[in-house]
Design a protein around this motif. Structure first.
Motif, PDB file in Angstrom:
ATOM      1  N   ASN A   1       0.774  -1.113   0.182  1.00 55.57           N
ATOM      2  CA  ASN A   1      -0.059  -0.030   0.063  1.00 55.57           C
ATOM      3  C   ASN A   1       0.871   1.285   0.030  1.00 55.57           C
ATOM      4  OD1 ASN A   1      -2.482  -1.332  -0.045  1.00 55.57           O
ATOM      5  ND2 ASN A   1      -2.513  -1.570   2.272  1.00 55.57           N
ATOM      6  N   SER A   2       2.100   1.265  -0.482  1.00 54.24           N
ATOM      7  CA  SER A   2       3.022   2.211  -0.454  1.00 54.24           C
ATOM      8  C   SER A   2       2.529   3.251  -1.483  1.00 54.24           C
ATOM      9  CB  SER A   2       4.484   1.893  -0.726  1.00 54.24           C
ATOM     10  OG  SER A   2       4.921   0.987  -0.215  1.00 54.24           O
ATOM     11  N   LYS A   3       2.904   4.633  -1.054  1.00 53.80           N
ATOM     12  CA  LYS A   3       2.176   5.846  -2.013  1.00 53.80           C
ATOM     13  C   LYS A   3       3.391   6.705  -2.339  1.00 53.80           C
ATOM     14  CE  LYS A   3      -1.660   7.676  -0.271  1.00 53.80           C
ATOM     15  NZ  LYS A   3      -2.533   8.216   1.078  1.00 53.80           N
ATOM     16  N   ILE A   4       3.105   7.578  -3.054  1.00 54.21           N
ATOM     17  CA  ILE A   4       3.955   8.767  -3.633  1.00 54.21           C
ATOM     18  C   ILE A   4       2.948   9.691  -3.813  1.00 54.21           C
ATOM     19  CG2 ILE A   4       3.726   7.936  -6.165  1.00 54.21           C
ATOM     20  CD1 ILE A   4       6.416   9.457  -6.541  1.00 54.21           C
ATOM     21  N   GLY A   5       3.169  10.749  -2.876  1.00 53.97           N
ATOM     22  CA  GLY A   5       2.105  11.717  -2.761  1.00 53.97           C
ATOM     23  C   GLY A   5       0.821  11.163  -2.374  1.00 53.97           C
ATOM     24  N   ASP A   6      -0.398  11.261  -3.019  1.00 56.57           N
ATOM     25  CA  ASP A   6      -1.565  10.813  -2.771  1.00 56.57           C
ATOM     26  C   ASP A   6      -1.776   9.579  -3.585  1.00 56.57           C
ATOM     27  OD1 ASP A   6      -2.096  12.213  -4.716  1.00 56.57           O
ATOM     28  OD2 ASP A   6      -3.787  13.183  -4.083  1.00 56.57           O
ATOM     29  N   ARG A   7      -0.859   9.122  -4.335  1.00 55.22           N
ATOM     30  CA  ARG A   7      -1.091   7.873  -5.271  1.00 55.22           C
ATOM     31  C   ARG A   7      -0.540   6.774  -4.779  1.00 55.22           C
ATOM     32  NH1 ARG A   7       0.565  10.372 -10.947  1.00 55.22           N
ATOM     33  NH2 ARG A   7      -0.810   8.653 -11.740  1.00 55.22           N
TER      34      ARG A   7
ATOM     35  N   LYS B   1      -5.713   6.015  -6.637  1.00 55.56           N
ATOM     36  CA  LYS B   1      -6.299   6.818  -5.401  1.00 55.56           C
ATOM     37  C   LYS B   1      -7.078   5.768  -4.420  1.00 55.56           C
ATOM     38  CE  LYS B   1      -4.965  10.910  -6.845  1.00 55.56           C
ATOM     39  NZ  LYS B   1      -5.682  11.935  -7.062  1.00 55.56           N
ATOM     40  N   THR B   2      -7.092   4.582  -5.122  1.00 53.46           N
ATOM     41  CA  THR B   2      -7.830   3.484  -4.325  1.00 53.46           C
ATOM     42  C   THR B   2      -6.627   2.912  -3.436  1.00 53.46           C
ATOM     43  OG1 THR B   2      -9.482   3.550  -5.586  1.00 53.46           O
ATOM     44  CG2 THR B   2      -9.366   1.705  -4.219  1.00 53.46           C
ATOM     45  N   GLU B   3      -6.858   2.377  -2.018  1.00 57.01           N
ATOM     46  CA  GLU B   3      -5.697   1.663  -1.293  1.00 57.01           C
ATOM     47  C   GLU B   3      -5.882   0.126  -1.909  1.00 57.01           C
ATOM     48  OE1 GLU B   3      -4.913   1.391   3.061  1.00 57.01           O
ATOM     49  OE2 GLU B   3      -6.632   0.352   2.633  1.00 57.01           O
ATOM     50  N   PRO B   4      -4.830  -0.354  -2.430  1.00 59.67           N
ATOM     51  CA  PRO B   4      -4.880  -1.830  -3.339  1.00 59.67           C
ATOM     52  C   PRO B   4      -5.108  -2.709  -2.425  1.00 59.67           C
ATOM     53  CG  PRO B   4      -2.465  -0.838  -3.088  1.00 59.67           C
ATOM     54  CD  PRO B   4      -3.589   0.260  -2.591  1.00 59.67           C
ATOM     55  N   PHE B   5      -4.672  -3.022  -1.429  1.00 61.95           N
ATOM     56  CA  PHE B   5      -4.583  -4.146  -0.583  1.00 61.95           C
ATOM     57  C   PHE B   5      -5.206  -4.084   0.824  1.00 61.95           C
ATOM     58  CE2 PHE B   5      -0.911  -4.566  -3.213  1.00 61.95           C
ATOM     59  CZ  PHE B   5      -1.449  -5.705  -3.969  1.00 61.95           C
ATOM     60  N   VAL B   6      -6.616  -4.720   1.123  1.00 66.81           N
ATOM     61  CA  VAL B   6      -6.995  -4.759   2.317  1.00 66.81           C
ATOM     62  C   VAL B   6      -7.060  -6.073   2.628  1.00 66.81           C
ATOM     63  CG1 VAL B   6      -9.386  -4.544   3.612  1.00 66.81           C
ATOM     64  CG2 VAL B   6      -8.487  -2.663   1.728  1.00 66.81           C
ATOM     65  N   ARG B   7      -6.667  -6.444   4.037  1.00 70.42           N
ATOM     66  CA  ARG B   7      -6.521  -7.863   4.680  1.00 70.42           C
ATOM     67  C   ARG B   7      -7.878  -7.877   5.615  1.00 70.42           C
ATOM     68  NH1 ARG B   7      -1.998 -10.806   8.424  1.00 70.42           N
ATOM     69  NH2 ARG B   7      -3.100 -12.916   8.730  1.00 70.42           N
TER      70      ARG B   7
ATOM     71  N   ILE C   1      -7.843  -8.678  -0.063  1.00 69.63           N
ATOM     72  CA  ILE C   1      -8.529  -8.472  -1.205  1.00 69.63           C
ATOM     73  C   ILE C   1      -7.712  -7.299  -1.966  1.00 69.63           C
ATOM     74  CG2 ILE C   1     -10.631  -7.365  -2.149  1.00 69.63           C
ATOM     75  CD1 ILE C   1     -11.874  -8.331   0.496  1.00 69.63           C
ATOM     76  N   TYR C   2      -7.371  -7.407  -3.314  1.00 71.17           N
ATOM     77  CA  TYR C   2      -7.006  -6.401  -3.973  1.00 71.17           C
ATOM     78  C   TYR C   2      -8.013  -5.497  -4.692  1.00 71.17           C
ATOM     79  CZ  TYR C   2      -4.166  -4.133  -7.774  1.00 71.17           C
ATOM     80  OH  TYR C   2      -3.562  -3.374  -8.860  1.00 71.17           O
ATOM     81  N   GLN C   3      -8.038  -4.099  -4.468  1.00 70.28           N
ATOM     82  CA  GLN C   3      -8.998  -3.407  -5.011  1.00 70.28           C
ATOM     83  C   GLN C   3      -8.538  -2.443  -6.195  1.00 70.28           C
ATOM     84  OE1 GLN C   3     -11.373  -2.174  -1.004  1.00 70.28           O
ATOM     85  NE2 GLN C   3      -9.389  -1.340  -0.899  1.00 70.28           N
ATOM     86  N   GLY C   4      -7.327  -2.517  -6.528  1.00 72.87           N
ATOM     87  CA  GLY C   4      -6.850  -2.021  -7.875  1.00 72.87           C
ATOM     88  C   GLY C   4      -7.329  -2.447  -9.114  1.00 72.87           C
TER      89      GLY C   4
END
Length: 300
Positions: A125-131, A140-146, A152-155
């Protein structure tokens, strides 16, 4: 052909005005150090200058894209390095579960593994700025949710393109990102393999074949895939860094050509101005003496 006084006067004034215009033109050039102020000054140089400015603007945009792309890939490279380290540590823990330990030891190893899984998700879930780096174009969507033992992958699996040359952007040539699928595999299989091993050990009585054979085999395959993707990223980073150097050199050349095309030779212009000024003053002096005598002069 009969030459009238009016013709002589017109010819003299025309030449005088040309001399004055030349003096004014040089003075205008000296004001800002530029040769060109309007297309009529030199149509050929004007067109050449316009082309150079267009090329410079395009190169500056490509340089901006390069800077953004390299920054994105630098951050991705750091995240991939962290994931490699986490997976190496996880593999070492798996090997340490060699079938000779008491139940409490396996439970403790499982707890440490669970923390490594959480850390891997944080890196994912690493970001650069707000991405987010690994969300594809859904950045702009958090990719991984446990959720318990499910991740779950949301990207999405789409590439982000940052063109660095003319032409249409293509994912094969211009993509700068890695998606969740690139990093963790289809259906987050790397994370799932880690969770499977953790679940075996947390019981205190693991199936050692599932841990030391199936589990380690899966981890090795996952790690090899991760290293392959990381290597591809490194190769693309090298390509972009080389392109950045080439564009910087091109900007220097274009800027130099533009300066040579438009900038004024100041010492020469000063000499020309002084010469033009002298010619103008001499013309006034000579004109006062050679202008034809008219009836008005006699009436005086």
């Amino acid at each position: 052909m009969r030459v009238s006084n009016n013709m002589i006067t017109y010819s003299f004034l025309t030449s005088l005005n040309k001399s004055l215009q030349r003096q004014n033109d040089i003075q205008e050039q000296l004001t800002d150090g530029k040769q060109l102020h309007r297309p009529s000054d030199d149509p050929v140089k004007t067109i050449r200058g316009m082309r150079a400015k267009v090329s410079l603007t395009e190169n500056e945009q490509y340089n901006q894209n390069l800077g953004d792309a390299i920054s994105w890939m630098d951050n991705t490279d750091g995240a991939m390095t962290s994931l490699n380290s986490l997976l190496t540590k996880f593999t070492e823990l798996t090997i340490s579960a060699d079938g000779t330990k008491p139940a409490a030891a396996y439970v403790a190893i499982a707890a440490e593994m669970d923390e490594l899984i959480n850390q891997a998700i944080v890196v994912g879930n690493s970001k650069i700025g707000d991405r987010y780096l690994f969300s594809g174009q859904q950045d702009k969507t958090e990719p991984f949710v446990r959720n318990g033992d499910t991740v779950i992958y949301q990207g999405d699996n789409n590439k982000i393109s940052m063109p660095i040359k003319p032409g249409l952007a293509t994912p094969a040539q211009d993509s700068v990102n890695l998606t969740g699928k690139d990093v963790f595999g289809a259906n987050n299989q790397l994370l799932q393999h880690m969770i499977d091993i953790k679940n075996q050990l947390i019981t205190g009585a693991p199936d050692m074949d599932a841990v030391l054979n199936t589990g380690l085999t899966n981890l090795e395959a996952d790690h090899n895939k991760l290293l392959e993707v990381h290597t591809q990223l490194g190769a693309r980073m090298s390509t972009y860094q080389l392109a950045e150097t080439m564009l910087e050199n091109a900007n220097v050349i274009i800027t130099g050509d533009l300066a040579a095309n438009e900038d004024l030779d100041i010492p020469k212009a000063i000499v020309d101005f002084k010469t033009s000024e002298t010619v103008y003053k001499n013309a006034l002096s000579v004109g006062a003496r050679i202008m034809p005598v008219s009836l008005v002069d006699f009436l005086k």
